[in-house]
Design a protein around this motif. Structure first.
Motif, PDB file in Angstrom:
ATOM      1  N   ALA B  89     101.713  54.160  50.449  1.00 32.38           N
ATOM      2  CA  ALA B  89     101.404  53.052  49.545  1.00 32.38           C
ATOM      3  C   ALA B  89     101.470  51.714  50.256  1.00 32.38           C
ATOM      4  CB  ALA B  89     102.374  53.059  48.369  1.00 32.38           C
ATOM      5  N   GLU B  90     102.142  51.668  51.416  1.00 31.79           N
ATOM      6  CA  GLU B  90     102.305  50.381  52.084  1.00 31.79           C
ATOM      7  C   GLU B  90     101.022  49.940  52.781  1.00 31.79           C
ATOM      8  OE1 GLU B  90     106.543  49.555  53.700  1.00 31.79           O
ATOM      9  OE2 GLU B  90     106.484  51.685  53.295  1.00 31.79           O
ATOM     10  N   ASP B  91     100.077  50.858  53.051  1.00 31.37           N
ATOM     11  CA  ASP B  91      98.773  50.369  53.518  1.00 31.37           C
ATOM     12  C   ASP B  91      97.633  51.045  52.752  1.00 31.37           C
ATOM     13  OD1 ASP B  91      99.402  51.980  56.655  1.00 31.37           O
ATOM     14  OD2 ASP B  91      98.497  52.841  54.887  1.00 31.37           O
ATOM     15  N   GLY B 160     111.446  48.629  60.503  1.00 31.61           N
ATOM     16  CA  GLY B 160     110.247  49.274  59.987  1.00 31.61           C
ATOM     17  C   GLY B 160     109.544  48.547  58.866  1.00 31.61           C
ATOM     18  N   HIS B 161     110.066  47.394  58.425  1.00 33.47           N
ATOM     19  CA  HIS B 161     109.390  46.671  57.358  1.00 33.47           C
ATOM     20  C   HIS B 161     109.053  45.259  57.797  1.00 33.47           C
ATOM     21  CE1 HIS B 161     111.132  49.990  55.031  1.00 33.47           C
ATOM     22  NE2 HIS B 161     109.946  49.939  54.469  1.00 33.47           N
ATOM     23  N   ALA B 162     107.812  44.848  57.492  1.00 33.11           N
ATOM     24  CA  ALA B 162     107.338  43.574  58.001  1.00 33.11           C
ATOM     25  C   ALA B 162     107.909  42.410  57.208  1.00 33.11           C
ATOM     26  CB  ALA B 162     105.818  43.537  57.967  1.00 33.11           C
ATOM     27  N   ASN B 167     114.521  46.337  51.622  1.00 37.71           N
ATOM     28  CA  ASN B 167     113.865  47.637  51.764  1.00 37.71           C
ATOM     29  C   ASN B 167     113.296  48.061  50.421  1.00 37.71           C
ATOM     30  OD1 ASN B 167     113.657  50.624  51.779  1.00 37.71           O
ATOM     31  ND2 ASN B 167     114.353  50.345  53.876  1.00 37.71           N
ATOM     32  N   PRO B 168     111.986  48.390  50.358  1.00 33.89           N
ATOM     33  CA  PRO B 168     111.355  48.623  49.053  1.00 33.89           C
ATOM     34  C   PRO B 168     111.503  50.043  48.506  1.00 33.89           C
ATOM     35  CG  PRO B 168     109.699  48.642  50.759  1.00 33.89           C
ATOM     36  CD  PRO B 168     111.014  48.385  51.452  1.00 33.89           C
ATOM     37  N   HIS B 169     112.161  50.950  49.221  1.00 31.98           N
ATOM     38  CA  HIS B 169     112.168  52.346  48.768  1.00 31.98           C
ATOM     39  C   HIS B 169     113.335  52.627  47.815  1.00 31.98           C
ATOM     40  CE1 HIS B 169     109.109  53.303  51.848  1.00 31.98           C
ATOM     41  NE2 HIS B 169     109.723  52.367  52.530  1.00 31.98           N
ATOM     42  N   TYR B 170     113.531  51.730  46.830  1.00 29.71           N
ATOM     43  CA  TYR B 170     114.750  51.799  46.017  1.00 29.71           C
ATOM     44  C   TYR B 170     114.756  52.947  45.013  1.00 29.71           C
ATOM     45  CZ  TYR B 170     111.634  49.212  42.935  1.00 29.71           C
ATOM     46  OH  TYR B 170     110.567  48.824  42.188  1.00 29.71           O
ATOM     47  N   TYR B 232     111.493  59.084  60.826  1.00 30.08           N
ATOM     48  CA  TYR B 232     110.344  58.380  61.404  1.00 30.08           C
ATOM     49  C   TYR B 232     110.276  56.964  60.842  1.00 30.08           C
ATOM     50  CZ  TYR B 232     105.740  57.240  63.102  1.00 30.08           C
ATOM     51  OH  TYR B 232     104.703  56.616  63.733  1.00 30.08           O
ATOM     52  N   HIS B 233     110.239  56.843  59.501  1.00 32.94           N
ATOM     53  CA  HIS B 233     110.152  55.526  58.867  1.00 32.94           C
ATOM     54  C   HIS B 233     111.426  55.294  58.055  1.00 32.94           C
ATOM     55  CE1 HIS B 233     108.283  52.084  56.904  1.00 32.94           C
ATOM     56  NE2 HIS B 233     108.629  52.574  55.742  1.00 32.94           N
ATOM     57  N   ASN B 234     111.821  54.040  57.959  1.00 31.33           N
ATOM     58  CA  ASN B 234     113.072  53.690  57.294  1.00 31.33           C
ATOM     59  C   ASN B 234     112.889  53.687  55.773  1.00 31.33           C
ATOM     60  OD1 ASN B 234     115.533  52.663  56.588  1.00 31.33           O
ATOM     61  ND2 ASN B 234     115.137  50.598  57.348  1.00 31.33           N
TER      62      ASN B 234
HETATM   63 ZN   LIG Z   1     108.650  51.546  53.960  1.00 29.14          ZN
END
Ligand SMILES: [Zn+2]
Lengths: 423, 334
Positions: B89-91, B160-162, B167-170, B232-234
């Protein structure tokens, strides 16, 4: 320190194999003027693999490889046939169309099966850093076989010959590119293909010499790119591509020195550098005079390199405000990092914070972020005001430097008749 | 107007069913006229308030929010998600259909925290005041969530987040589902006050089920407490905090940028020093890079779903955790 080398030497071996075959193919590609054919063939192969995936074949199966190969051969037929077009429509146009249609068709297919997206990405964006001896074992026999085939057919391959030999050329090239793009990615494979070959063609006229120059350049540049990626902590593929770009630029700069009148080349080079400086200085002068609050790339770079330069145009009060704001910003940043690491440690260590404490940490972090942003705004404002104050004097100074740097023969401009007398 | 079309369709079905019983009409065009009147009459009846209850159309950006919205809305709502389950969803690249979906929606639920920034432009294109920022049907699910790893605008140490807004994965903390469903409930009650009590009951039933499950998950993951894991991703800080897991490092330091050799070497070194035996990958992430790191450090790769639907078995919010907990548990037992 030795650990990164452990990753780099397999990547270097892979790069050697890729340089070996691509420098050769690159020379043929340049001769045929089909520069982007590798992109088109790689994209076609990816489309074939996507079709196989849609039909339910697993990613690394024999069937998927078969589909890729079939699509590539089909494209090779198309490319061989359209050689004859060359007179009216350049073949590059067709290659471009094959590329965009294959790419778009793959996107449309993936629209139907989204889990294929990652699959497609992996075909086109290999990562040379994580490739290794497995890949070398796979490509060495393949490249050796194709190399042997081309050596046997060397007379048919070097010229632009009959339809069938054109097909053989594109088909074998397609097989090479499909395997290399999956290992190293589209960008790096394009660099392997074009840059060593271009430098070879630049400095030699026989095929054997061109290939040897290409191999030497490719090997040195790959090693330099890998070393830079390690030393400056950069993504490997991108660092190598920029390395190849740099190699081509150096070759282009050396060419007039090695192949032409050296003194003339030197004079042109000096004049070019001086004009470059003059344009940068004059541009900065105009930017400062017209928009002193906007970004000033030259001044910003100089201030980053030597922060004490600010003392030249800040008042004492401005300097104090600037330094204080910078200190506070740094302090808020440190506090936020401290809280962040406290929270992170607490996830596994000691008694877990309850949700209220975590919410409090979160809101503290948010406030620190806001406060830091406020301090950075103050710093920017102080600097903008100082620059507004000195805009005219500094931009006049920059303009004077620009004029001094530009290689204009002032005396000739000022002495009437001199120019005509000379000419 | 899909609602109208739907109702028209339903009306048509009812009418044709009714027309089957009587004997064939002598004049076909009279029959067709009768049919047409009947269709219009049924349609009007269905549209009139009180007769039929229209389902509330909800658009969510992700499958996770769709699952949570459905848990509150039950059969009173019809929810669609814009990002397909197996995509990042992030891109995400929005499609023209997405604008249409927003135009028909009464409510929009987004992740926020810069996770689904692309929705802002879609909302402008859809131009629907009701679900625009500040409208009654606009729901930012990150509201009142205690965000972790907030870094302001500074560049964090490669997490890992720009963006620095946390962190958006709440949603990967099951406890946060209480807050998210609370925000959703508020919006649904605002749009459809007549059914507010029903939504509240739905939510309480869901939370009760979740609470029982949470105890079960915590028990199952207890043996993994403080077991170091590399991902791999945070995506996992909230998950890690709730279940007391230790994510010791991430392969990806910036979104979309392949790792540098020094970073990979650092990860492998950490893994060897701390004895990391599990490397976590999401299904859409490059398996070659993950397998490479895992093989260098002698660890095994575990595929976890960070979103509902990313793995076929993770079909809703609760089974998402079921799947991940089972996968981690069996990897630790190996
Ligand atoms: Zn993320």
């Amino acid at each position: 320190m030795i650990d990164p080398l452990m990753f780099l030497w397999p990547a270097f071996l892979v790069a050697l194999c890729l340089v070996g075959i691509h420098a050769y193919f690159g020379i043929l590609v340049l001769a045929r003027k089909v520069i982007f054919v590798d992109l088109a063939l790689a994209q076609i192969a990816a489309l074939g693999a996507t079709v196989a995936f849609m039909l339910g074949h697993p990613a690394q199966s024999f069937a998927t490889y078969g589909y890729s190969l079939a699509f590539t051969l089909l494209a090779a037929v198309l490319l061989a046939f359209t050689r004859a077009w060359g007179t009216r429509v350049p073949q590059e146009a067709l290659i471009g169309v094959i590329y965009v249609v294959a790419a778009a068709a793959a996107i449309l297919l993936i629209e139907r099966a989204p889990q294929g997206a990652e699959h497609l990405k992996q075909i086109l964006t290999g990562n040379i850093l994580t490739s290794g001896l497995n890949e070398v074992a796979g490509i060495v026999p393949l490249y050796a076989a194709i190399g042997l085939l081309h050596w046997l057919l060397r007379r048919q391959m070097s010229g632009t010959g009959a339809l069938f030999w054109e097909f053989v050329f594109y088909a074998s090239f397609g097989v090479v590119v499909t395997s290399s793009v999956a290992i190293a990615g589209v960008l790096l494979v394009f660099s392997f293909l074009i840059v060593p070959a271009a430098i070879g063609v630049m400095f030699a006229s026989s095929l054997a010499r061109q290939i040897v120059i290409g191999w030497i350049v490719g090997t040195i540049t790959s090693a330099a790119g890998l070393a830079a990626s390690f030393a400056f902590d950069l993504p490997t593929g991108a660092a190598m591509v920029c390395g190849f770009g740099g190699a081509l630029a150096i070759a282009g700069l050396l060419y007039p020195f090695l192949r032409g009148n050296r003194q003339h080349a030197l004079r042109v080079a000096i004049a070019t550098v001086r004009w470059g400086f003059a344009v940068i200085l004059a541009g900065s002068a105009i930017q400062l005079a017209a928009a002193p609050r906007a970004d000033q790339p030259l001044l910003d770079m100089m201030e980053v390199a030597a922060p004490s330069l600010r003392a030249l145009y800040f008042t004492r009060a401005e300097q104090t405000t600037f330094v204080e704001a910078s200190d506070y910003a740094e302090r808020y940043h440190m506090e936020a990092e401290r809280l962040n690491s406290l929270e992170k440690r607490n996830r596994t260590e000691g008694v877990a914070f309850d949700d209220v404490s975590v919410a409090r940490i979160s809101s503290f972090l948010k406030s620190y972020g806001e406060m830091r942003k406020g301090e950075q705004f103050v710093m920017g404002e102080v600097r903008a005001r100082a620059r507004e104050r000195v805009r005219w004097s500094v931009s006049l100074g920059l303009l004077a430097l620009a004029l001094a740097s530009a290689p204009i023969r002032w005396r000739r401009l000022w002495t009437p008749g001199m120019g005509q007398a000379r000419s | 107007m899909p609602d109208a079309e739907e109702h028209l369709g339903r009306g048509r079905q009812a009418v044709t069913k009714g027309m089957e019983a009587p004997p064939r009409a002598a004049l076909p065009h009279v029959k067709s006229m009768v049919l047409r009147f009947a269709v219009i009459a049924t349609w009007l009846a269905l549209l009139s308030p009180g007769f039929a209850q229209e389902r509330i159309q909800v658009v969510t950006t992700t499958t996770d929010l769709r699952s949570l919205t459905e848990a509150v809305g039950g059969d009173r709502i019809a929810a669609v998600n814009l990002v397909p389950a197996s995509m990042d969803a992030e891109d995400y690249q929005p499609k023209p259909q997405d604008v249409l979906r927003l135009k028909n929606a009464h409510m929009l639920v987004r992740v926020g925290l810069d996770y689904d920034l692309w929705i802002d432009r879609l909302l402008v294109q859809a131009g629907k005041r009701e679900i625009a920022r500040g409208g009654p049907g606009y729901v930012d699910a990150s509201f009142a969530i205690a965000a972790l790893e907030l870094r302001g605008m500074s560049v964090g140490p490669g997490d890992g987040h720009a963006h620095g807004s946390g962190n958006p994965h709440y949603w990967l903390d099951p406890k946060n589902a209480e807050i998210i469903t609370g925000t959703i409930l508020e919006a649904l009650a605002r749009i459809d006050p007549a059914n507010a009590a029903r939504y509240e009951a739905n939510r309480l039933a869901f939370l009760a089920r979740l609470r029982v499950k949470l105890v079960e998950w915590e028990e199952k993951l207890a043996p993994l407490k403080s077991t170091p894991i590399v991902a791999y991703h945070n995506s996992w800080p909230y998950f890690a905090r709730r279940f007391r897991l230790d994510f010791a490092g991430f392969i990806e330091t910036k979104p979309g940028v392949p790792p540098s050799p020094a970073h990979l070497a650092g990860i492998v070194k950490t893994m060897r020093e701390r004895g990391v035996r599990i490397v976590v990958r999401e299904p859409h992430e490059p398996d070659r890079d993950v397998a490479f790191v895992a093989s260098k450090a002698g660890a095994s790769v575990v595929i976890l779903a960070a979103s509902v639907g990313a793995l076929p078995e993770a079909s809703d919010y609760i089974s998402l955790f079921d799947v991940n907990v089972e996968a981690l548990k069996s990897a630790a037992a190996r």
